[in-house]
Motif scaffolding. Structure first.
Motif, short mmCIF file in Angstrom:
data_model
loop_
_atom_site.label_atom_id
_atom_site.label_comp_id
_atom_site.label_asym_id
_atom_site.label_seq_id
_atom_site.Cartn_x
_atom_site.Cartn_y
_atom_site.Cartn_z
N ALA A 157 0.77 -1.17 0.24
CA ALA A 157 -0.01 0.33 0.20
C ALA A 157 0.92 1.45 -0.01
CB ALA A 157 -1.20 0.09 1.18
N LEU A 158 0.63 2.33 -1.25
CA LEU A 158 1.42 3.54 -0.69
C LEU A 158 -0.03 4.84 -0.40
CD1 LEU A 158 2.43 3.65 -4.62
CD2 LEU A 158 3.28 2.69 -2.47
N TYR A 159 -0.65 4.60 -0.51
CA TYR A 159 -1.96 5.48 0.45
C TYR A 159 -2.89 4.60 1.35
CZ TYR A 159 -0.67 9.29 -2.93
OH TYR A 159 0.33 9.94 -4.11
N GLY A 160 -3.43 5.42 2.05
CA GLY A 160 -4.53 5.00 3.06
C GLY A 160 -5.79 5.98 2.77
N LEU A 161 -6.57 5.46 2.37
CA LEU A 161 -8.32 6.46 2.40
C LEU A 161 -9.17 6.00 2.50
CD1 LEU A 161 -7.02 7.04 -1.62
CD2 LEU A 161 -7.34 9.06 0.38
N ALA A 162 -9.67 6.76 3.35
CA ALA A 162 -11.21 5.90 3.40
C ALA A 162 -12.48 6.34 1.93
CB ALA A 162 -11.97 6.93 5.12
N PRO A 163 -13.75 5.19 2.31
CA PRO A 163 -14.51 5.27 1.42
C PRO A 163 -14.71 6.85 0.80
CG PRO A 163 -15.45 4.49 3.27
CD PRO A 163 -14.12 4.32 3.26
N GLU A 164 -15.95 6.90 -0.27
CA GLU A 164 -16.28 8.41 -0.17
C GLU A 164 -18.54 7.56 -0.36
OE1 GLU A 164 -16.93 10.83 -1.93
OE2 GLU A 164 -18.48 11.51 -1.65
N ARG A 272 -15.73 10.92 7.96
CA ARG A 272 -17.19 10.92 8.53
C ARG A 272 -17.45 11.50 7.50
NH1 ARG A 272 -21.53 9.93 7.08
NH2 ARG A 272 -23.24 8.57 7.88
N GLN A 273 -17.89 11.66 6.13
CA GLN A 273 -18.11 12.96 5.51
C GLN A 273 -19.46 13.30 5.48
OE1 GLN A 273 -16.14 9.86 2.66
NE2 GLN A 273 -16.77 10.85 1.63
N LEU A 274 -20.60 14.18 6.22
CA LEU A 274 -21.31 15.19 5.96
C LEU A 274 -22.46 15.28 4.90
CD1 LEU A 274 -19.88 16.76 9.38
CD2 LEU A 274 -21.29 14.64 9.56
N CYS A 275 -21.48 15.28 4.34
CA CYS A 275 -22.06 16.45 2.57
C CYS A 275 -23.32 15.24 2.31
CB CYS A 275 -21.26 16.38 1.04
SG CYS A 275 -22.33 17.28 0.05
N PHE A 287 -29.28 6.46 -1.57
CA PHE A 287 -28.04 7.24 -0.86
C PHE A 287 -27.84 7.32 0.37
CE2 PHE A 287 -26.92 10.55 2.02
CZ PHE A 287 -26.10 11.70 1.10
N ASP A 288 -29.21 6.54 1.65
CA ASP A 288 -28.77 5.77 3.18
C ASP A 288 -27.68 4.41 2.72
OD1 ASP A 288 -29.66 8.30 3.92
OD2 ASP A 288 -31.54 7.35 4.32
N HIS A 289 -27.51 4.41 1.63
CA HIS A 289 -26.90 2.87 1.91
C HIS A 289 -25.35 3.33 1.58
CE1 HIS A 289 -30.30 -0.30 1.00
NE2 HIS A 289 -29.81 0.42 0.32
N TYR A 290 -25.31 4.39 0.56
CA TYR A 290 -23.57 4.84 0.32
C TYR A 290 -23.16 5.33 2.18
CZ TYR A 290 -24.07 4.19 -4.26
OH TYR A 290 -24.13 3.36 -5.79
N PHE A 291 -24.10 6.53 2.70
CA PHE A 291 -24.25 7.34 3.48
C PHE A 291 -23.47 6.03 5.09
CE2 PHE A 291 -24.68 10.72 5.91
CZ PHE A 291 -24.13 12.30 5.91
N LYS A 292 -24.32 5.07 4.81
CA LYS A 292 -24.05 4.65 6.13
C LYS A 292 -22.72 4.90 6.77
CE LYS A 292 -24.36 -0.27 4.95
NZ LYS A 292 -23.86 0.19 3.40
N CYS A 293 -22.59 4.61 8.47
CA CYS A 293 -21.03 4.98 8.55
C CYS A 293 -21.02 4.28 9.86
CB CYS A 293 -19.60 6.01 8.54
SG CYS A 293 -18.16 5.23 9.37
N ILE A 299 -12.70 10.99 12.98
CA ILE A 299 -12.63 12.49 12.18
C ILE A 299 -13.79 13.05 11.40
CG2 ILE A 299 -11.11 14.13 10.04
CD1 ILE A 299 -9.28 11.80 10.85
N LEU A 300 -14.55 13.92 11.87
CA LEU A 300 -16.19 14.25 10.72
C LEU A 300 -15.10 15.05 9.78
CD1 LEU A 300 -17.97 15.32 13.66
CD2 LEU A 300 -19.04 13.46 12.25
N HIS A 301 -15.71 15.17 8.68
CA HIS A 301 -16.14 16.46 7.97
C HIS A 301 -16.96 16.68 7.07
CE1 HIS A 301 -13.94 15.65 3.19
NE2 HIS A 301 -13.95 17.18 3.98
N GLY A 302 -16.72 18.42 7.66
CA GLY A 302 -17.71 19.08 6.79
C GLY A 302 -17.80 19.70 5.43
N ASN A 303 -17.74 18.23 4.27
CA ASN A 303 -17.95 18.79 3.54
C ASN A 303 -18.71 19.56 2.65
OD1 ASN A 303 -18.32 16.22 3.58
ND2 ASN A 303 -17.97 15.33 1.77
N CYS A 304 -18.71 19.78 1.35
CA CYS A 304 -19.59 20.92 0.61
C CYS A 304 -20.40 22.08 1.91
CB CYS A 304 -20.87 19.59 -0.14
SG CYS A 304 -22.25 18.85 0.56
N ASN A 305 -19.11 21.76 2.85
CA ASN A 305 -19.61 23.20 3.55
C ASN A 305 -20.42 23.44 4.69
OD1 ASN A 305 -17.78 25.79 2.54
ND2 ASN A 305 -19.14 25.62 0.83
#
Ligand code: UDP
Ligand code: MN
Length: 310
Positions: A157-164, A272-275, A287-293, A299-305
């Motif tokens: 692994a070169l990068y570590g990333l959480a899902p969209e 944990r994105q919030l957009c 949507f909820d199938h993707y959004f559930k965590c 970390i909370l992520h207040g993306n799209c403002n």
């Protein structure tokens, strides 16, 4: 003075991008809040590396001294010049921009969205690992647990990333998915198993608000340097008829599907994105199938403002 034995000294490098900021930018407050939050909650000796441009440099310095004076904790930091960074990664930006920028401009104005892909050239060679963070984050737990994820990386692994956590890649891949029966862009679902595929249970793509970067592994990787070239990016995007607008994370998403050994998937609690924009734009049913965590939030992520509930 206490000297630590060399083995116990670790790289706790935190990279931030702070450009195109003015006195009134929301980004100024986000930057301030994030520094304050990280200082309050963290137990490890951090080094901040902040990429600034000419108009944002003084604002960054002012915000840092403000946070330091209120918290009575020192901040160890270096500033890096965006113009220099943009030049150092210009070939990467030029390869990516036509496919992953919303309005492809000059490599110069777009470079900020591709820094993570070329950070291995920007960071001093003494740095072996780095965490690149968006400014619109809020830490619920010690940043130490983020660095501990490096110890769980698979050897390739070169990068570590959480899902969209939205269906944005389902949307982008709809043309491809009409012709191919693929889990690419599908939400992660434990029942949906076909063992021959790289992501048998669905692959939502990655979000780049939190990026763990194994700098020394990237510097050594012949494979990665080839993947970044214009020709490789062209064949990857044409294979999936992929036209994105989210910069580096579009490329990580393709990488994660085509070269899964190069990316370590972190659990969703690390970003944990919030957009919820896609919920109200055609994807209410899924949507909820993707959004559930279901993982504990680090970390909370207040993306799209999105306002971050604290
Ligand atoms: N950023 C910046 N200047 C800008 C826009 C973005 O320096 O004009 C940096 C900043 O670090 C920010 C990151 O790029 O956190 C990604 O942007 P943002 O978090 O707003 O995107 P989102 O997460 O909403 O997609
Ligand atoms: Mn963000």
């Amino acid at each position: 003075v206490n000297f630590l034995p060399v083995k116990t000294i670790k790289d706790f490098n935190v990279w931030l991008i702070f450009t195109k900021v003015t006195e009134k930018s929301p980004l100024k407050y986000k930057f301030h809040n994030l520094l304050e939050n990280i200082l309050n909650i963290s137990s490890v000796p951090l080094k901040f590396h902040i990429i600034v441009d000419n108009s944002s440099r003084n604002l960054a310095v002012n915000e840092i001294s403000d946070v330091v004076s209120h918290s009575n904790k020192p901040i160890h930091y270096n500033l890096y010049d965006m113009d220099i960074c943009a030049k150092v990664i210009s070939d990467i930006v030029e390869a990516m921009m036509p496919h992953f920028s919303s309005k492809p401009g000059t490599y110069y104005s777009d470079a900020l969205f591709y820094i993570s892909l070329g950070l291995y050239r920007i960071a001093p060679h003494s740095q072996n690992r780095a965490v690149l963070l968006d400014c619109d984050l809020y830490f619920k737990k010690d940043i130490r647990v983020v660095f501990e994820e490096f110890d769980r990386f698979k050897s390739t692994a070169l990068y570590g990333l959480a899902p969209e956590l939205t269906p944005v890649y389902r949307h982008i891949l709809q043309g491809y998915k009409m012709k191919h029966n693929s889990t690419f862009g599908e939400y992660y679902h434990p029942k949906n198993i076909t063992k021959t595929m790289p992501h048998p249970r669905g692959f939502q793509g990655y979000n780049s608000g939190v990026v763990l970067i194994n700098l020394s592994a990237i510097r050594k990787s012949e494979e990665y340097s080839v993947i970044l070239r214009t020709k490789s990016v062209q064949s990857l995007t044409s294979k999936y008829k992929f036209r994105g607008h989210l910069g580096d994370q579009d490329f990580y998403t393709l990488m994660g599907f085509e070269y899964p050994h190069l990316i370590q998937t972190l659990n969703c609690g690390f970003n944990r994105q919030l957009c919820v924009w896609w919920r109200d734009h055609g994807y209410r049913d899924v949507f909820d199938h993707y959004f559930k965590c279901k993982h504990p939030v680090v970390i909370l992520h207040g993306n799209c403002n999105t306002k971050i509930p604290k």
